[in-house]
Design an enzyme around this catalytic site. Structure first.
Site, PDB file in Angstrom:
ATOM      1  N   GLU A 247       0.886  -1.175   0.000  1.00 58.22           N
ATOM      2  CA  GLU A 247       0.000   0.000   0.000  1.00 58.22           C
ATOM      3  C   GLU A 247       0.916   1.214   0.000  1.00 58.22           C
ATOM      4  O   GLU A 247       1.585   1.496   0.993  1.00 58.22           O
ATOM      5  CB  GLU A 247      -0.913  -0.038   1.214  1.00 58.22           C
ATOM      6  CG  GLU A 247      -1.840  -1.242   1.166  1.00 58.22           C
ATOM      7  CD  GLU A 247      -2.876  -1.271   2.282  1.00 58.22           C
ATOM      8  OE1 GLU A 247      -2.774  -0.485   3.226  1.00 58.22           O
ATOM      9  OE2 GLU A 247      -3.779  -2.095   2.186  1.00 58.22           O
ATOM     10  N   GLU A 383       3.855  13.528  -4.633  1.00 61.92           N
ATOM     11  CA  GLU A 383       3.163  13.434  -3.350  1.00 61.92           C
ATOM     12  C   GLU A 383       3.867  14.332  -2.338  1.00 61.92           C
ATOM     13  O   GLU A 383       5.063  14.181  -2.098  1.00 61.92           O
ATOM     14  CB  GLU A 383       3.179  11.986  -2.844  1.00 61.92           C
ATOM     15  CG  GLU A 383       2.418  11.823  -1.537  1.00 61.92           C
ATOM     16  CD  GLU A 383       2.518  10.418  -0.948  1.00 61.92           C
ATOM     17  OE1 GLU A 383       3.639   9.896  -0.845  1.00 61.92           O
ATOM     18  OE2 GLU A 383       1.468   9.862  -0.579  1.00 61.92           O
TER      19      GLU A 383
HETATM   20  P1  NAD Z   1       8.592   5.087   4.189  1.00 65.41           P
HETATM   21  O1  NAD Z   1       8.457   4.310   2.945  1.00 65.41           O
HETATM   22  O2  NAD Z   1       9.707   6.059   4.301  1.00 65.41           O
HETATM   23  O3  NAD Z   1       8.751   4.124   5.453  1.00 65.41           O
HETATM   24  C1  NAD Z   1       7.785   3.132   5.759  1.00 65.41           C
HETATM   25  C2  NAD Z   1       8.437   2.023   6.558  1.00 65.41           C
HETATM   26  O4  NAD Z   1       9.384   1.351   5.727  1.00 65.41           O
HETATM   27  C3  NAD Z   1       9.211   2.498   7.787  1.00 65.41           C
HETATM   28  O5  NAD Z   1       9.001   1.571   8.836  1.00 65.41           O
HETATM   29  C4  NAD Z   1      10.652   2.470   7.299  1.00 65.41           C
HETATM   30  O6  NAD Z   1      11.598   2.331   8.338  1.00 65.41           O
HETATM   31  C5  NAD Z   1      10.642   1.253   6.396  1.00 65.41           C
HETATM   32  N1  NAD Z   1      11.674   1.199   5.361  1.00 65.41           N
HETATM   33  C6  NAD Z   1      12.237   2.234   4.701  1.00 65.41           C
HETATM   34  N2  NAD Z   1      13.136   1.773   3.796  1.00 65.41           N
HETATM   35  C7  NAD Z   1      13.130   0.412   3.884  1.00 65.41           C
HETATM   36  C8  NAD Z   1      13.835  -0.638   3.200  1.00 65.41           C
HETATM   37  N3  NAD Z   1      14.713  -0.378   2.243  1.00 65.41           N
HETATM   38  N4  NAD Z   1      13.559  -1.920   3.556  1.00 65.41           N
HETATM   39  C9  NAD Z   1      12.646  -2.204   4.509  1.00 65.41           C
HETATM   40  N5  NAD Z   1      11.972  -1.246   5.188  1.00 65.41           N
HETATM   41  C10 NAD Z   1      12.195   0.049   4.874  1.00 65.41           C
HETATM   42  O7  NAD Z   1       7.195   5.811   4.399  1.00 65.41           O
HETATM   43  P2  NAD Z   1       6.803   6.862   5.517  1.00 65.41           P
HETATM   44  O8  NAD Z   1       7.489   8.163   5.227  1.00 65.41           O
HETATM   45  O9  NAD Z   1       6.980   6.234   6.855  1.00 65.41           O
HETATM   46  O10 NAD Z   1       5.221   7.009   5.266  1.00 65.41           O
HETATM   47  C11 NAD Z   1       4.667   7.904   4.356  1.00 65.41           C
HETATM   48  C12 NAD Z   1       4.330   7.210   3.061  1.00 65.41           C
HETATM   49  O11 NAD Z   1       3.449   6.131   3.293  1.00 65.41           O
HETATM   50  C13 NAD Z   1       3.607   8.099   2.074  1.00 65.41           C
HETATM   51  O12 NAD Z   1       4.147   7.907   0.783  1.00 65.41           O
HETATM   52  C14 NAD Z   1       2.179   7.595   2.107  1.00 65.41           C
HETATM   53  O13 NAD Z   1       1.413   7.844   0.958  1.00 65.41           O
HETATM   54  C15 NAD Z   1       2.384   6.151   2.332  1.00 65.41           C
HETATM   55  N6  NAD Z   1       1.180   5.540   2.892  1.00 65.41           N
HETATM   56  C16 NAD Z   1       0.409   4.730   2.085  1.00 65.41           C
HETATM   57  C17 NAD Z   1      -0.758   4.165   2.591  1.00 65.41           C
HETATM   58  C18 NAD Z   1      -1.649   3.285   1.737  1.00 65.41           C
HETATM   59  O14 NAD Z   1      -2.514   2.619   2.294  1.00 65.41           O
HETATM   60  N7  NAD Z   1      -1.482   3.254   0.429  1.00 65.41           N
HETATM   61  C19 NAD Z   1      -1.132   4.411   3.901  1.00 65.41           C
HETATM   62  C20 NAD Z   1      -0.331   5.235   4.677  1.00 65.41           C
HETATM   63  C21 NAD Z   1       0.839   5.786   4.165  1.00 65.41           C
END
Ligand code: NAD
Length: 484
Positions: A247, A383
């Site tokens: 997601e 975004e």
């Molecule tokens: P992010 O992708 O930076 O981080 C999300 C998670 O992934 C964190 O726990 C992070 O530590 C981990 N992570 C980062 N790099 C990784 C890697 N290489 N391997 C494994 N894990 C890794 O996202 P964020 O900044 O925490 O959240 C915001 C984003 O989430 C926005 O883009 C938003 O649109 C999206 N989002 C989507 C939904 C949906 O349902 N589609 C819902 C909520 C948020």
């Protein structure tokens, strides 16, 4: 609240590994330290989940469902602790946290208990052949989640994963580990079998998140977060061809037709643009408004944006929350500056509020309404994930649909109209996983949830979640003729 957040492995808290600082988004002050799981700790968490898997998977689904209900009840008992943990990490308003974030966590366990327990088995019986399907859990599932709705989004995955018989290792965002630490305490307090739910804390790339998704003992990855992180995780799991459920990000459009109830469209857009500080993947960042009502809509939306209250999280009428971190605030402000450089007209906001108290050290930005940018501008394509939208006029239904679909993302869209025919026509033409008509963020947990294009892979919700978290084996038996 404890001043240190630990891991939870094999049913017990584990205070090992280095530590990093957690900050209060309301004041910018350092509030506590979080343990960071290295490869060894991730290894131990995966091993604990694997050891718990046979026993958990072998439980009759009714018994797993009973555990889920107990978790839901125990969440209600620790409700205020979860509210406090979530607010401490995010600066969300108490009103939202009590009505959305934490209740949805309890509902995520309860509803998947019912859906899993009541799911019918499939069987096809021809004259001499019986085919039927058994579903088995995937195994150990890595749950990697973001910071914007920490409890809601993690439980949305943990609930169905456990209900389907998997064991899990959860990696919350490094920015919001608090509510998962409380969930771990809850799991231990009700005697959930050790190893069924494990939590490891740390960062993503080059840290706990990457160690976890790459781990050979992890059978599947369910991830919510940024699209480019999804892409990185996909590369990490490619060699082992692990199933993924993603997601991801959005750049969601809202379409307001001149025949809409304008009061409802304005109020609905206030919610869809500014809820949670605009930090919901479903938030609207592009609004398209039919020209006869464009000027009035912009003026009214901007007026409402200027009114949104910047209270403290604990004040009941607080509407605006801070951005999650100094880094994210700077990212949002860089888009405000970019909009100005690109020639946008700013109808509300565009800067940072000044309080004259300790919140001036926090990560607040003003709710912002922009017009005047072309569809190709970065502000209209990327975004931002903040309390901001760009509003542009349109002259025909076909143009509105084309503008909405002109995006690399495809998570959600909102349509405001009083025409039933147009509502269906437009909703079915939009390239998005979710379309709301005359409302926003109304969810039935049984319906499929997810995005198209850069917004994700797969669907979660109801039996769609159970489909991802289990794999079918089809068994076909040639029946012998009878010998009477
Ligand atoms: P992010 O992708 O930076 O981080 C999300 C998670 O992934 C964190 O726990 C992070 O530590 C981990 N992570 C980062 N790099 C990784 C890697 N290489 N391997 C494994 N894990 C890794 O996202 P964020 O900044 O925490 O959240 C915001 C984003 O989430 C926005 O883009 C938003 O649109 C999206 N989002 C989507 C939904 C949906 O349902 N589609 C819902 C909520 C948020």
């Amino acid at each position: 609240m404890s001043d240190q957040v630990t891991h939870f492995i094999g049913g017990v808290p584990v205070a090992e590994g280095g530590t990093f600082a957690a900050y209060d988004p309301v004041t910018g002050r350092r509030v506590r330290r979080v343990r960071e799981a290295d490869r060894d700790l991730v290894d131990r968490a995966v091993a604990a989940a694997r050891a718990a898997l046979p026993g958990w998977a072998a439980l009759p689904v009714a018994e797993r469902a009973a555990w889920m209900r107990r978790l839901g009840d125990a969440i209600e008992e620790r409700f205020e602790d979860l509210v406090s943990a979530e607010i401490a990490d995010t600066g969300k308003s108490v009103a939202q946290t009590r009505t959305l974030d934490i209740p949805r966590g309890a509902a995520n366990f309860r509803s998947f208990a019912e859906i899993a327990a009541q799911r019918p088995e499939s069987a096809f019986h021809l004259t001499d052949v019986l085919s039927y399907t058994v579903r088995r859990p995937l195994g150990v599932v890595a749950v990697v989640v973001p910071w914007n709705l920490p409890f809601l989004l993690a439980t949305w995955k943990i609930g169905p994963a456990l209900a389907a018989g998997n064991t899990v290792v959860v990696k919350p965002s490094e920015l919001t580990p608090g509510s998962m630490a409380v969930l771990a305490e809850i799991a231990a307090s009700i005697g959930l079998p050790p190893g069924v739910l494990n939590v490891v804390n740390g960062f993503g790339t080059g840290s706990t998140g990457q160690f976890l998704v790459e781990h050979p003992g992890v059978d599947a990855v369910t991830f919510t977060g940024e699209s480019r992180t999804g892409s990185a995780i996909m590369k990490s799991v490619a060699d082992r061809v692990k199933p993924v459920s993603f997601e991801l990000g959005g750049k969601n459009a809202g379409l307001v037709f001149a025949d809409a109830d304008l009061d409802a469209a304005v109020e609905g857009s206030v919610r869809s643009v500014f809820t949670n500080g605009g930090q919901v993947c479903l938030c609207t960042e592009r609004l398209y408004v039919e020209r006869p009502v464009f000027a009035e809509f912009v003026a009214r939306l901007a007026g409402r944006a200027r009114e949104l209250a910047f209270g403290r999280p604990e004040d009941e009428d607080t509407a605006m929350m801070p951005m999650i971190s100094a880094e994210h605030r700077d990212k949002v402000l860089s888009y405000y500056a970019l909009a100005k450089d690109e020639g946008a007209e700013i109808h509300a906001g565009g800067g940072v509020p000044h309080f004259g108290d300790d919140r001036d050290g926090g990560y607040y930005v003003e709710p912002t309404v922009l017009t005047g940018l072309p569809p190709g501008s970065r502000v209209n394509r990327e975004e931002i994930f903040g309390p901001v939208c760009h509003v542009a006029p349109f002259d025909s239904e076909a143009e509105a649909v084309a503008l909405a679909n002109d995006s690399e993302y495809g998570l959600a869209a909102t349509v405001w109209t009083s025409s039933l025919g147009r509502a269906h026509r437009v909703a079915q033409s939009l390239q998005a996983g979710l379309v709301w008509v005359n409302t926003w963020y109304l969810r039935d947990l049984r319906t499929p949830f997810g995005g198209v294009k850069l917004s994700g892979i797969g669907r979660e919700g109801g039996t769609h979640s159970l489909d991802f978290y289990s794999e079918p084996t089809t068994i076909t038996i040639k029946l012998e003729p009878g010998h009477d």
